[in-house]
Design an enzyme around this catalytic site. Sequence first.
Site, PDB file in Angstrom:
ATOM      1  CG  ASP A   1      -2.184   0.801   1.086  1.00 54.41           C
ATOM      2  OD1 ASP A   1      -3.257   0.184   1.080  1.00 54.41           O
ATOM      3  OD2 ASP A   1      -2.116   2.042   0.934  1.00 54.41           O
TER       4      ASP A   1
ATOM      5  CE1 TYR B   1     -13.969   3.088  -7.639  1.00 57.98           C
ATOM      6  CE2 TYR B   1     -16.197   2.426  -8.240  1.00 57.98           C
ATOM      7  CZ  TYR B   1     -15.047   2.234  -7.488  1.00 57.98           C
ATOM      8  OH  TYR B   1     -14.977   1.188  -6.593  1.00 57.98           O
TER       9      TYR B   1
HETATM   10  N1  LIG Z   1     -15.928  -0.261  -0.479  1.00 57.04           N
HETATM   11  C1  LIG Z   1     -16.750  -0.465  -1.479  1.00 57.04           C
HETATM   12  O1  LIG Z   1     -17.962  -0.261  -1.369  1.00 57.04           O
HETATM   13  C2  LIG Z   1     -16.251  -0.998  -2.791  1.00 57.04           C
HETATM   14  C3  LIG Z   1     -17.212  -1.413  -3.721  1.00 57.04           C
HETATM   15  C4  LIG Z   1     -16.791  -1.903  -4.934  1.00 57.04           C
HETATM   16  C5  LIG Z   1     -15.438  -1.976  -5.220  1.00 57.04           C
HETATM   17  N2  LIG Z   1     -14.525  -1.538  -4.315  1.00 57.04           N
HETATM   18  C6  LIG Z   1     -13.121  -1.619  -4.681  1.00 57.04           C
HETATM   19  O2  LIG Z   1     -12.442  -2.391  -3.726  1.00 57.04           O
HETATM   20  C7  LIG Z   1     -11.093  -1.937  -3.606  1.00 57.04           C
HETATM   21  C8  LIG Z   1     -10.794  -1.636  -2.149  1.00 57.04           C
HETATM   22  O3  LIG Z   1     -11.633  -0.564  -1.726  1.00 57.04           O
HETATM   23  P1  LIG Z   1     -11.838  -0.204  -0.192  1.00 57.04           P
HETATM   24  O4  LIG Z   1     -13.268   0.069  -0.008  1.00 57.04           O
HETATM   25  O5  LIG Z   1     -11.132  -1.200   0.630  1.00 57.04           O
HETATM   26  O6  LIG Z   1     -11.079   1.208  -0.159  1.00 57.04           O
HETATM   27  P2  LIG Z   1     -10.086   1.824   0.933  1.00 57.04           P
HETATM   28  O7  LIG Z   1      -9.980   3.252   0.588  1.00 57.04           O
HETATM   29  O8  LIG Z   1     -10.521   1.442   2.318  1.00 57.04           O
HETATM   30  O9  LIG Z   1      -8.707   1.069   0.637  1.00 57.04           O
HETATM   31  C9  LIG Z   1      -8.022   1.278  -0.554  1.00 57.04           C
HETATM   32  C10 LIG Z   1      -6.533   1.220  -0.270  1.00 57.04           C
HETATM   33  O10 LIG Z   1      -5.850   1.429  -1.523  1.00 57.04           O
HETATM   34  C11 LIG Z   1      -4.715   2.225  -1.246  1.00 57.04           C
HETATM   35  N3  LIG Z   1      -4.257   2.917  -2.457  1.00 57.04           N
HETATM   36  C12 LIG Z   1      -4.841   3.959  -3.096  1.00 57.04           C
HETATM   37  N4  LIG Z   1      -4.087   4.336  -4.141  1.00 57.04           N
HETATM   38  C13 LIG Z   1      -3.020   3.499  -4.174  1.00 57.04           C
HETATM   39  C14 LIG Z   1      -1.883   3.379  -5.024  1.00 57.04           C
HETATM   40  N5  LIG Z   1      -1.678   4.214  -6.050  1.00 57.04           N
HETATM   41  N6  LIG Z   1      -0.991   2.400  -4.769  1.00 57.04           N
HETATM   42  C15 LIG Z   1      -1.174   1.551  -3.723  1.00 57.04           C
HETATM   43  N7  LIG Z   1      -2.216   1.635  -2.868  1.00 57.04           N
HETATM   44  C16 LIG Z   1      -3.110   2.603  -3.103  1.00 57.04           C
HETATM   45  C17 LIG Z   1      -5.164   3.191  -0.173  1.00 57.04           C
HETATM   46  O11 LIG Z   1      -4.049   3.743   0.528  1.00 57.04           O
HETATM   47  C18 LIG Z   1      -6.044   2.312   0.687  1.00 57.04           C
HETATM   48  O12 LIG Z   1      -5.310   1.724   1.744  1.00 57.04           O
HETATM   49  C19 LIG Z   1     -10.976  -0.722  -4.524  1.00 57.04           C
HETATM   50  O13 LIG Z   1     -10.439  -1.129  -5.759  1.00 57.04           O
HETATM   51  C20 LIG Z   1     -12.411  -0.286  -4.678  1.00 57.04           C
HETATM   52  O14 LIG Z   1     -12.607   0.429  -5.874  1.00 57.04           O
HETATM   53  C21 LIG Z   1     -14.900  -1.056  -3.097  1.00 57.04           C
END
Ligand SMILES: NC(=O)c1ccc[n+]([C@@H]2O[C@H](COP(=O)([O-])OP(=O)(O)OC[C@H]3O[C@@H](n4cnc5c(N)ncnc54)[C@H](O)[C@@H]3O)[C@@H](O)[C@H]2O)c1
Length: 255
Positions: A38, A156
């Site tokens: 991360d 997105y």
């Molecule tokens: N939470 C939801 O409702 C949801 C729904 C559908 C899809 N997603 C997808 O699931 C994945 C995880 O989402 P989440 O909800 O855990 O989000 P989150 O924000 O809690 O975690 C995402 C993590 O990615 C890291 N990150 C961001 N940019 C980065 C980079 N350039 N390099 C390395 N790390 C990086 C952030 O520091 C963070 O720790 C994402 O791809 C998101 O699009 C989430």
Amino acid sequence: MTGRVAGKVALVTGGASGLGAESGRRLAREGASVVLTDLAAEAGQAVADEILAAGGTAMFLVHDVTDEARWAEVVTATTARFGRLDVLVNSAGISGGEPLLEATLEGWRRVTGVNLDGTFLGVRHAAPVMAEAGRGSIINLSSILGKVGFPGAAAYCASKGGVALFTKAAALELAAAGVRVNSVHPGFIETPMVVNAFRESESENEMRDMVISRHAMGRLGVPREIADAIVFLASDESSFMTGSELVIDGGYTAA
Ligand SMILES: NC(=O)c1ccc[n+]([C@@H]2O[C@H](COP(=O)([O-])OP(=O)(O)OC[C@H]3O[C@@H](n4cnc5c(N)ncnc54)[C@H](O)[C@@H]3O)[C@@H](O)[C@H]2O)c1
């Protein structure tokens, strides 16, 4: 060794928070050695420490998924430490919604750069190691917003739709080498990404209620409900699945 992914080595991007962190914990609990990566060093190390304290095996590496040279280093560090790489979970992602009539190319590229380019780079660097070993499972975090649109989230949606189709093309290309590639499509899950998006909206409560109302089950998901599915895709239980879209959305896209 016991557990649903015992003996496997899993690399999880975005491992400091939300779905990546929970996937790391669950994969470790089911017997995998986990490499969390991360941008967020402190939070990522804390998740690795938590796994170690619970008796699991984990390490954390600082990693920007848009940085190709760093991808090469992360894959090399993983195989140097654990001798193999069986599972890649591409969970790093950002939301960054902008109304389309005000959107900038810079904002578009920021979102697609992390979500889509980052996923491509992960597959590009992990798949050769897996193909060489003749086995592997790659799990790409798409979204329900890779299947249906959402106002204010054009970049997105485009990035997540891209991840879904990239996953299928990669699955076809890598099947003969024994590498499976699947996408996961969560509904809205209670993680920092979603909670912060609610907070930044004009009316936090209205936004939350509107989003909840779109899920037939009348609630948001919790990270465990996605992480358990990721463990399934990482494990040999899903040995005949590749190129699939696993939708976990409380009925959001059933309507
Ligand atoms: N939470 C939801 O409702 C949801 C729904 C559908 C899809 N997603 C997808 O699931 C994945 C995880 O989402 P989440 O909800 O855990 O989000 P989150 O924000 O809690 O975690 C995402 C993590 O990615 C890291 N990150 C961001 N940019 C980065 C980079 N350039 N390099 C390395 N790390 C990086 C952030 O520091 C963070 O720790 C994402 O791809 C998101 O699009 C989430």
